[in-house]
Design a protein around this motif. Structure first.
Motif, PDB file in Angstrom:
ATOM      1  N   THR A 108      -8.357  -7.102  18.053  1.00  0.00           N
ATOM      2  CA  THR A 108      -8.549  -8.365  17.754  1.00  0.00           C
ATOM      3  C   THR A 108      -7.790  -9.101  16.944  1.00  0.00           C
ATOM      4  OG1 THR A 108     -10.335  -7.773  16.037  1.00  0.00           O
ATOM      5  CG2 THR A 108     -11.240  -7.697  18.187  1.00  0.00           C
ATOM      6  N   ASP A 109      -7.881 -10.153  16.701  1.00  0.00           N
ATOM      7  CA  ASP A 109      -7.018 -10.779  15.552  1.00  0.00           C
ATOM      8  C   ASP A 109      -7.494 -10.457  14.155  1.00  0.00           C
ATOM      9  OD1 ASP A 109      -5.903 -12.666  17.526  1.00  0.00           O
ATOM     10  OD2 ASP A 109      -7.160 -14.142  17.114  1.00  0.00           O
ATOM     11  N   ASP A 110      -8.420  -9.910  13.790  1.00  0.00           N
ATOM     12  CA  ASP A 110      -8.892  -9.467  12.561  1.00  0.00           C
ATOM     13  C   ASP A 110      -8.164  -8.090  12.404  1.00  0.00           C
ATOM     14  OD1 ASP A 110     -10.171 -11.744  11.573  1.00  0.00           O
ATOM     15  OD2 ASP A 110     -12.209 -11.118  12.185  1.00  0.00           O
ATOM     16  N   TYR A 111      -8.618  -7.262  13.506  1.00  0.00           N
ATOM     17  CA  TYR A 111      -8.011  -5.914  13.275  1.00  0.00           C
ATOM     18  C   TYR A 111      -6.541  -6.060  13.058  1.00  0.00           C
ATOM     19  CZ  TYR A 111      -7.153  -1.023  14.842  1.00  0.00           C
ATOM     20  OH  TYR A 111      -6.642   0.298  14.874  1.00  0.00           O
ATOM     21  N   THR A 112      -5.683  -6.885  14.061  1.00  0.00           N
ATOM     22  CA  THR A 112      -4.403  -6.719  14.013  1.00  0.00           C
ATOM     23  C   THR A 112      -3.960  -7.132  12.698  1.00  0.00           C
ATOM     24  OG1 THR A 112      -4.354  -7.124  16.505  1.00  0.00           O
ATOM     25  CG2 THR A 112      -2.454  -7.667  15.255  1.00  0.00           C
ATOM     26  N   LYS A 113      -4.383  -8.207  12.149  1.00  0.00           N
ATOM     27  CA  LYS A 113      -3.973  -8.635  10.939  1.00  0.00           C
ATOM     28  C   LYS A 113      -4.203  -7.786   9.695  1.00  0.00           C
ATOM     29  CE  LYS A 113      -4.954 -12.289   7.504  1.00  0.00           C
ATOM     30  NZ  LYS A 113      -5.787 -13.745   7.192  1.00  0.00           N
ATOM     31  N   GLU A 114      -5.337  -7.013   9.601  1.00  0.00           N
ATOM     32  CA  GLU A 114      -5.490  -5.794   8.931  1.00  0.00           C
ATOM     33  C   GLU A 114      -4.375  -4.608   9.090  1.00  0.00           C
ATOM     34  OE1 GLU A 114      -9.456  -4.619   8.794  1.00  0.00           O
ATOM     35  OE2 GLU A 114     -10.602  -6.326   8.761  1.00  0.00           O
ATOM     36  N   ARG A 115      -4.348  -4.226  10.309  1.00  0.00           N
ATOM     37  CA  ARG A 115      -3.178  -3.248  10.423  1.00  0.00           C
ATOM     38  C   ARG A 115      -1.871  -3.760  10.206  1.00  0.00           C
ATOM     39  NH1 ARG A 115      -7.854  -1.814  10.964  1.00  0.00           N
ATOM     40  NH2 ARG A 115      -7.339  -1.690   8.840  1.00  0.00           N
ATOM     41  N   ALA A 116      -1.545  -4.913  10.405  1.00  0.00           N
ATOM     42  CA  ALA A 116      -0.298  -5.473  10.518  1.00  0.00           C
ATOM     43  C   ALA A 116       0.119  -5.547   8.672  1.00  0.00           C
ATOM     44  CB  ALA A 116       0.014  -6.857  10.741  1.00  0.00           C
ATOM     45  N   LEU A 117      -0.892  -5.743   7.740  1.00  0.00           N
ATOM     46  CA  LEU A 117      -0.531  -5.765   6.423  1.00  0.00           C
ATOM     47  C   LEU A 117      -0.301  -4.153   6.057  1.00  0.00           C
ATOM     48  CD1 LEU A 117      -3.653  -8.040   5.250  1.00  0.00           C
ATOM     49  CD2 LEU A 117      -1.066  -8.510   5.073  1.00  0.00           C
ATOM     50  N   GLU A 118      -1.113  -3.167   6.681  1.00  0.00           N
ATOM     51  CA  GLU A 118      -0.730  -1.936   6.247  1.00  0.00           C
ATOM     52  C   GLU A 118       0.620  -1.671   7.089  1.00  0.00           C
ATOM     53  OE1 GLU A 118      -5.452  -0.034   6.557  1.00  0.00           O
ATOM     54  OE2 GLU A 118      -4.183  -0.259   8.560  1.00  0.00           O
ATOM     55  N   ILE A 119       1.143  -2.020   7.959  1.00  0.00           N
ATOM     56  CA  ILE A 119       2.205  -1.784   8.278  1.00  0.00           C
ATOM     57  C   ILE A 119       3.190  -2.344   7.625  1.00  0.00           C
ATOM     58  CG2 ILE A 119       3.974  -2.327  10.174  1.00  0.00           C
ATOM     59  CD1 ILE A 119       1.509  -1.934  12.300  1.00  0.00           C
ATOM     60  N   ASP A 120       3.139  -3.407   7.077  1.00  0.00           N
ATOM     61  CA  ASP A 120       4.146  -4.444   5.978  1.00  0.00           C
ATOM     62  C   ASP A 120       4.234  -3.535   4.803  1.00  0.00           C
ATOM     63  OD1 ASP A 120       4.648  -6.622   7.795  1.00  0.00           O
ATOM     64  OD2 ASP A 120       3.014  -7.754   6.850  1.00  0.00           O
ATOM     65  N   GLU A 121       2.914  -2.904   4.278  1.00  0.00           N
ATOM     66  CA  GLU A 121       3.118  -2.102   2.883  1.00  0.00           C
ATOM     67  C   GLU A 121       3.919  -0.745   3.224  1.00  0.00           C
ATOM     68  OE1 GLU A 121       2.476   1.273   0.734  1.00  0.00           O
ATOM     69  OE2 GLU A 121       1.395   1.067   2.417  1.00  0.00           O
ATOM     70  N   VAL A 122       3.908  -0.060   4.496  1.00  0.00           N
ATOM     71  CA  VAL A 122       4.572   0.803   4.634  1.00  0.00           C
ATOM     72  C   VAL A 122       6.205   0.651   4.830  1.00  0.00           C
ATOM     73  CG1 VAL A 122       5.066   2.826   6.522  1.00  0.00           C
ATOM     74  CG2 VAL A 122       2.687   2.186   5.794  1.00  0.00           C
ATOM     75  N   ILE A 123       6.373  -0.527   5.467  1.00  0.00           N
ATOM     76  CA  ILE A 123       7.820  -1.017   5.997  1.00  0.00           C
ATOM     77  C   ILE A 123       8.579  -1.146   4.402  1.00  0.00           C
ATOM     78  CG2 ILE A 123       9.306  -2.938   6.608  1.00  0.00           C
ATOM     79  CD1 ILE A 123       7.431  -3.045   8.964  1.00  0.00           C
ATOM     80  N   ALA A 124       7.899  -1.903   3.413  1.00  0.00           N
ATOM     81  CA  ALA A 124       8.191  -2.218   2.153  1.00  0.00           C
ATOM     82  C   ALA A 124       8.644  -0.899   1.518  1.00  0.00           C
ATOM     83  CB  ALA A 124       7.295  -3.051   1.580  1.00  0.00           C
ATOM     84  N   TRP A 125       7.544   0.041   1.470  1.00  0.00           N
ATOM     85  CA  TRP A 125       7.614   1.352   0.780  1.00  0.00           C
ATOM     86  C   TRP A 125       9.080   2.122   1.296  1.00  0.00           C
ATOM     87  CZ3 TRP A 125       5.833   6.029   3.369  1.00  0.00           C
ATOM     88  CH2 TRP A 125       5.876   7.541   2.629  1.00  0.00           C
ATOM     89  N   LEU A 126       8.835   1.978   2.455  1.00  0.00           N
ATOM     90  CA  LEU A 126      10.066   2.773   3.121  1.00  0.00           C
ATOM     91  C   LEU A 126      11.354   2.251   2.729  1.00  0.00           C
ATOM     92  CD1 LEU A 126       8.710   3.917   6.673  1.00  0.00           C
ATOM     93  CD2 LEU A 126       8.968   5.448   4.778  1.00  0.00           C
ATOM     94  N   LYS A 127      11.708   0.885   3.022  1.00  0.00           N
ATOM     95  CA  LYS A 127      12.799   0.168   2.492  1.00  0.00           C
ATOM     96  C   LYS A 127      13.186   0.687   1.055  1.00  0.00           C
ATOM     97  CE  LYS A 127      12.764  -3.631   5.880  1.00  0.00           C
ATOM     98  NZ  LYS A 127      12.758  -5.254   6.082  1.00  0.00           N
ATOM     99  N   ASN A 128      12.352   0.562   0.306  1.00  0.00           N
ATOM    100  CA  ASN A 128      12.572   0.930  -1.145  1.00  0.00           C
ATOM    101  C   ASN A 128      13.069   2.199  -1.247  1.00  0.00           C
ATOM    102  OD1 ASN A 128      12.313   0.045  -4.030  1.00  0.00           O
ATOM    103  ND2 ASN A 128      10.699   1.512  -4.089  1.00  0.00           N
ATOM    104  N   LEU A 129      12.536   3.279  -0.467  1.00  0.00           N
ATOM    105  CA  LEU A 129      12.930   4.526  -0.563  1.00  0.00           C
ATOM    106  C   LEU A 129      14.318   4.807  -0.101  1.00  0.00           C
ATOM    107  CD1 LEU A 129       9.826   6.668   0.581  1.00  0.00           C
ATOM    108  CD2 LEU A 129      10.768   6.263  -1.802  1.00  0.00           C
ATOM    109  N   ILE A 130      14.942   3.986   0.925  1.00  0.00           N
ATOM    110  CA  ILE A 130      16.345   4.283   1.378  1.00  0.00           C
ATOM    111  C   ILE A 130      17.282   3.557   0.398  1.00  0.00           C
ATOM    112  CG2 ILE A 130      17.709   3.594   3.231  1.00  0.00           C
ATOM    113  CD1 ILE A 130      15.152   3.169   5.097  1.00  0.00           C
ATOM    114  N   GLN A 131      17.937   4.619  -0.067  1.00  0.00           N
ATOM    115  CA  GLN A 131      19.070   4.264  -0.873  1.00  0.00           C
ATOM    116  C   GLN A 131      20.179   3.488  -0.313  1.00  0.00           C
ATOM    117  OE1 GLN A 131      19.977   8.129  -2.613  1.00  0.00           O
ATOM    118  NE2 GLN A 131      17.897   8.418  -3.284  1.00  0.00           N
ATOM    119  N   GLU A 132      20.757   2.565  -0.978  1.00  0.00           N
ATOM    120  CA  GLU A 132      22.109   1.927  -0.469  1.00  0.00           C
ATOM    121  C   GLU A 132      23.177   2.708  -0.897  1.00  0.00           C
ATOM    122  OE1 GLU A 132      22.155  -1.163   1.366  1.00  0.00           O
ATOM    123  OE2 GLU A 132      19.910  -0.933   1.488  1.00  0.00           O
ATOM    124  N   PRO A 133      24.230   2.702  -0.260  1.00  0.00           N
ATOM    125  CA  PRO A 133      25.120   3.443  -0.362  1.00  0.00           C
ATOM    126  C   PRO A 133      26.024   3.229  -1.541  1.00  0.00           C
ATOM    127  CG  PRO A 133      25.991   1.930   1.497  1.00  0.00           C
ATOM    128  CD  PRO A 133      24.624   1.820   1.092  1.00  0.00           C
TER     129      PRO A 133
END
Length: 133
Positions: A108-133
């Motif tokens: 549903t729109d609500d379920y997807t919105k909640e899960r998308a926020l979790e995905i966004d948080e994980v994406i931000a966390w992982l990008k922060n962990l990836i070190q630039e050269p």
């Protein structure tokens, strides 16, 4: 390819898919948005596996986000492990016909919105962990 080139490959590929993830959310293609959200997280984890692996650049041929996090030697708490485990199910549920019907109804729109926020948080966390050269 060098180690850094492989990391950049996974990062660039994740970036392109992240754009698709956002476009699918905007168009309310909910089940596909969550599927692509999983793919973005998977590719970022694969970049980390390569970056943190001292013994070569082999990336597991797996869609299991917890396994990839383990291979990247990430320390994750129980809450983050649960989120990665849930996001992993979006790959299976969107891909296989016998799971699709139930997954469509769940997205549903609500379920997807909640899960998308979790995905966004994980994406931000992982990008922060990836070190630039």
């Amino acid at each position: 390819m060098t180690k850094q080139e492989i990391v950049e490959y996974w990062m660039n590929s994740a970036s392109m898919d992240e754009s698709t993830f956002r476009n699918l959310l905007k168009s309310s293609d909910n089940h596909w948005a969550l599927f692509i959200g999983h793919i973005v997280v998977e590719k970022l984890l694969k970049a980390l596996v390569v970056q943190k692996n001292k013994e070569g650049f082999v990336v597991p041929r797996s869609h299991d986000l917890l396994l990839l996090a383990e291979k990247a030697n990430l320390e994750i708490n129980e809450q983050r492990a649960d989120i990665l485990d849930l996001i992993s199910t979006f790959n299976i549920n969107a891909r296989y016909p016998d799971y699709k019907r139930g997954f469509y109804q769940k997205c549903t729109d609500d379920y997807t919105k909640e899960r998308a926020l979790e995905i966004d948080e994980v994406i931000a966390w992982l990008k922060n962990l990836i070190q630039e050269p």
